[in-house]
Write a protein that holds these residues in place. Structure first.
Motif, mmCIF file in Angstrom:
data_model
loop_
_atom_site.group_PDB
_atom_site.id
_atom_site.type_symbol
_atom_site.label_atom_id
_atom_site.label_comp_id
_atom_site.label_asym_id
_atom_site.label_seq_id
_atom_site.Cartn_x
_atom_site.Cartn_y
_atom_site.Cartn_z
ATOM 1 N N PRO A 1 0.830 -1.213 0.000
ATOM 2 C CA PRO A 1 0.000 0.000 0.000
ATOM 3 C C PRO A 1 0.863 1.261 0.000
ATOM 4 O O PRO A 1 1.906 1.325 0.651
ATOM 5 C CB PRO A 1 -0.808 -0.116 1.291
ATOM 6 C CG PRO A 1 -0.849 -1.579 1.575
ATOM 7 C CD PRO A 1 0.486 -2.104 1.111
ATOM 8 N N ILE A 2 0.410 2.254 -0.731
ATOM 9 C CA ILE A 2 1.106 3.534 -0.889
ATOM 10 C C ILE A 2 0.429 4.570 0.005
ATOM 11 O O ILE A 2 -0.801 4.648 0.064
ATOM 12 C CB ILE A 2 1.062 3.977 -2.371
ATOM 13 C CG1 ILE A 2 1.848 2.981 -3.232
ATOM 14 C CG2 ILE A 2 1.609 5.397 -2.538
ATOM 15 C CD1 ILE A 2 1.694 3.188 -4.725
ATOM 16 N N SER A 3 1.248 5.345 0.689
ATOM 17 C CA SER A 3 0.739 6.416 1.550
ATOM 18 C C SER A 3 0.266 7.587 0.697
ATOM 19 O O SER A 3 0.953 7.987 -0.241
ATOM 20 C CB SER A 3 1.854 6.864 2.501
ATOM 21 O OG SER A 3 1.452 7.974 3.268
ATOM 22 N N ILE A 4 -0.896 8.133 1.044
ATOM 23 C CA ILE A 4 -1.419 9.313 0.361
ATOM 24 C C ILE A 4 -1.751 10.378 1.395
ATOM 25 O O ILE A 4 -2.277 10.077 2.473
ATOM 26 C CB ILE A 4 -2.668 8.983 -0.505
ATOM 27 C CG1 ILE A 4 -3.182 10.253 -1.208
ATOM 28 C CG2 ILE A 4 -3.747 8.314 0.297
ATOM 29 C CD1 ILE A 4 -4.329 10.013 -2.188
ATOM 30 N N ASP A 5 -1.405 11.598 1.077
ATOM 31 C CA ASP A 5 -1.788 12.751 1.881
ATOM 32 C C ASP A 5 -2.121 13.873 0.907
ATOM 33 O O ASP A 5 -1.619 13.891 -0.217
ATOM 34 C CB ASP A 5 -0.644 13.157 2.822
ATOM 35 C CG ASP A 5 -1.083 14.187 3.859
ATOM 36 O OD1 ASP A 5 -2.256 14.170 4.281
ATOM 37 O OD2 ASP A 5 -0.239 15.017 4.250
ATOM 38 N N LYS B 1 -6.387 7.352 -12.368
ATOM 39 C CA LYS B 1 -5.884 6.085 -12.923
ATOM 40 C C LYS B 1 -4.835 5.468 -11.984
ATOM 41 O O LYS B 1 -4.851 4.267 -11.728
ATOM 42 C CB LYS B 1 -5.283 6.342 -14.308
ATOM 43 C CG LYS B 1 -4.740 5.113 -15.001
ATOM 44 C CD LYS B 1 -4.180 5.485 -16.381
ATOM 45 C CE LYS B 1 -3.518 4.294 -17.043
ATOM 46 N NZ LYS B 1 -2.905 4.658 -18.331
ATOM 47 N N PHE B 2 -3.959 6.303 -11.448
ATOM 48 C CA PHE B 2 -2.938 5.819 -10.511
ATOM 49 C C PHE B 2 -3.583 5.268 -9.239
ATOM 50 O O PHE B 2 -3.161 4.231 -8.723
ATOM 51 C CB PHE B 2 -1.970 6.963 -10.182
ATOM 52 C CG PHE B 2 -0.953 6.632 -9.132
ATOM 53 C CD1 PHE B 2 -0.064 5.568 -9.304
ATOM 54 C CD2 PHE B 2 -0.847 7.384 -7.979
ATOM 55 C CE1 PHE B 2 0.886 5.265 -8.345
ATOM 56 C CE2 PHE B 2 0.102 7.092 -7.022
ATOM 57 C CZ PHE B 2 0.976 6.026 -7.200
ATOM 58 N N LEU B 3 -4.622 5.929 -8.744
ATOM 59 C CA LEU B 3 -5.288 5.465 -7.527
ATOM 60 C C LEU B 3 -5.949 4.101 -7.727
ATOM 61 O O LEU B 3 -6.159 3.373 -6.761
ATOM 62 C CB LEU B 3 -6.302 6.497 -7.041
ATOM 63 C CG LEU B 3 -5.683 7.797 -6.503
ATOM 64 C CD1 LEU B 3 -6.770 8.834 -6.229
ATOM 65 C CD2 LEU B 3 -4.853 7.530 -5.263
ATOM 66 N N HIS B 4 -6.247 3.756 -8.971
ATOM 67 C CA HIS B 4 -6.807 2.435 -9.265
ATOM 68 C C HIS B 4 -5.719 1.390 -9.523
ATOM 69 O O HIS B 4 -6.020 0.201 -9.607
ATOM 70 C CB HIS B 4 -7.742 2.506 -10.483
ATOM 71 C CG HIS B 4 -9.058 3.136 -10.182
ATOM 72 N ND1 HIS B 4 -10.047 2.493 -9.478
ATOM 73 C CD2 HIS B 4 -9.546 4.365 -10.490
ATOM 74 C CE1 HIS B 4 -11.094 3.288 -9.361
ATOM 75 N NE2 HIS B 4 -10.813 4.439 -9.963
ATOM 76 N N ALA B 5 -4.473 1.807 -9.666
ATOM 77 C CA ALA B 5 -3.389 0.904 -10.050
ATOM 78 C C ALA B 5 -2.711 0.220 -8.868
ATOM 79 O O ALA B 5 -1.914 -0.700 -9.065
ATOM 80 C CB ALA B 5 -2.333 1.678 -10.849
ATOM 81 N N SER B 6 -3.014 0.642 -7.650
ATOM 82 C CA SER B 6 -2.375 0.057 -6.479
ATOM 83 C C SER B 6 -3.330 0.199 -5.303
ATOM 84 O O SER B 6 -4.445 0.674 -5.461
ATOM 85 C CB SER B 6 -1.045 0.783 -6.188
ATOM 86 O OG SER B 6 -0.319 0.105 -5.182
ATOM 87 N N SER B 7 -2.887 -0.193 -4.124
ATOM 88 C CA SER B 7 -3.686 0.051 -2.923
ATOM 89 C C SER B 7 -3.063 1.231 -2.186
ATOM 90 O O SER B 7 -1.851 1.442 -2.235
ATOM 91 C CB SER B 7 -3.769 -1.197 -2.044
ATOM 92 O OG SER B 7 -2.485 -1.654 -1.702
ATOM 93 N N PHE B 8 -3.916 1.993 -1.504
ATOM 94 C CA PHE B 8 -3.504 3.229 -0.843
ATOM 95 C C PHE B 8 -4.082 3.294 0.550
ATOM 96 O O PHE B 8 -5.109 2.689 0.843
ATOM 97 C CB PHE B 8 -3.997 4.447 -1.639
ATOM 98 C CG PHE B 8 -3.309 4.603 -2.957
ATOM 99 C CD1 PHE B 8 -2.223 5.449 -3.090
ATOM 100 C CD2 PHE B 8 -3.736 3.884 -4.065
ATOM 101 C CE1 PHE B 8 -1.563 5.571 -4.303
ATOM 102 C CE2 PHE B 8 -3.095 4.005 -5.288
ATOM 103 C CZ PHE B 8 -2.000 4.848 -5.400
ATOM 104 N N PHE B 9 -3.423 4.072 1.397
ATOM 105 C CA PHE B 9 -3.940 4.349 2.729
ATOM 106 C C PHE B 9 -3.587 5.787 3.097
ATOM 107 O O PHE B 9 -2.628 6.371 2.589
ATOM 108 C CB PHE B 9 -3.360 3.389 3.780
ATOM 109 C CG PHE B 9 -1.901 3.619 4.037
ATOM 110 C CD1 PHE B 9 -1.490 4.509 5.013
ATOM 111 C CD2 PHE B 9 -0.947 2.964 3.286
ATOM 112 C CE1 PHE B 9 -0.132 4.746 5.228
ATOM 113 C CE2 PHE B 9 0.406 3.190 3.494
ATOM 114 C CZ PHE B 9 0.812 4.094 4.469
ATOM 115 N N GLY B 10 -4.384 6.335 3.977
ATOM 116 C CA GLY B 10 -4.123 7.656 4.519
ATOM 117 C C GLY B 10 -4.782 7.743 5.878
ATOM 118 O O GLY B 10 -5.541 6.860 6.274
#
Length: 182
Positions: free
Chosen positions: A24-28, A69-78
């Motif tokens: 998962p990739i961190s998003i802020d 598109k990028f947000l659909h390409a991996s998993s994310f958390f914030g």
């Protein structure tokens, strides 16, 4: 590494995709301030993974399709994503309910602090970042170019949350526990 990109970059998606590492990739997000008269609600997107940090400054209302598109390409958390998800919807025109909000999925169920600084202190120890000034947090994120302090601030928040997330997973496991209000 910290990379600054603009949302108008025609190869934005390809550059963002370099962050994908299978975790998962961190998003802020940094929002437009009411006084900025910005045409979009998000001024800065910050993403961090084991491969680095990319900050995307919005430019001319372009590139939101590539960010989506990028947000659909991996998993994310914030952390504390409910308002952020509403702003993402305004920018990208879709819901991003699949982005994990660690506040409700991991912090509350494990009785962990919700405050960013307290959370970082508990899992990462005392920080030495002298640019972590709340005046920067409340600065005008719509001004271009961004200041060095704004870039450092934005990069720090998403990277610190990535490190905290890994410590939480290490201590409490990957499974998401439902939060039951006491």
């Amino acid at each position: 590494p910290v990379t600054l990109l603009y949302s108008s970059d025609p190869s934005l998606y390809d550059k963002l995709a370099t962050l994908i590492d299978g975790e998962p990739i961190s998003i802020d997000l940094e929002w437009a301030q009411p006084y900025s008269h910005s045409p979009h609600p998000i001024e800065l997107f910050q993403f961090s993974s084991s491969k680095g940090t990319i900050i995307v400054a919005t430019d001319r209302n372009l590139g939101f399709d590539q960010i989506g598109k990028f947000l659909h390409a991996s998993s994310f958390f914030g952390k504390g994503m409910s308002s952020d998800k509403k702003k993402l919807r305004l920018c990208c025109g879709e819901d991003f309910d699949f982005i994990e909000d660690i506040e409700t999925a991991r912090l509350l169920p494990n009785d962990l602090p919700l405050n960013f600084e307290a959370l970082c202190l508990q899992f990462l120890g005392h920080g030495t970042a002298q640019f972590k000034d709340h005046k920067v947090q409340r600065s005008d994120w719509s001004l271009r170019p961004l200041t060095i302090l704004q870039i450092l601030y934005g990069g720090h928040d998403s990277y610190a949350m990535l490190k905290v997330y890994h410590k939480i997973i290490e201590k409490y496991g990957k499974e998401i526990k439902p939060y039951v209000k006491k």
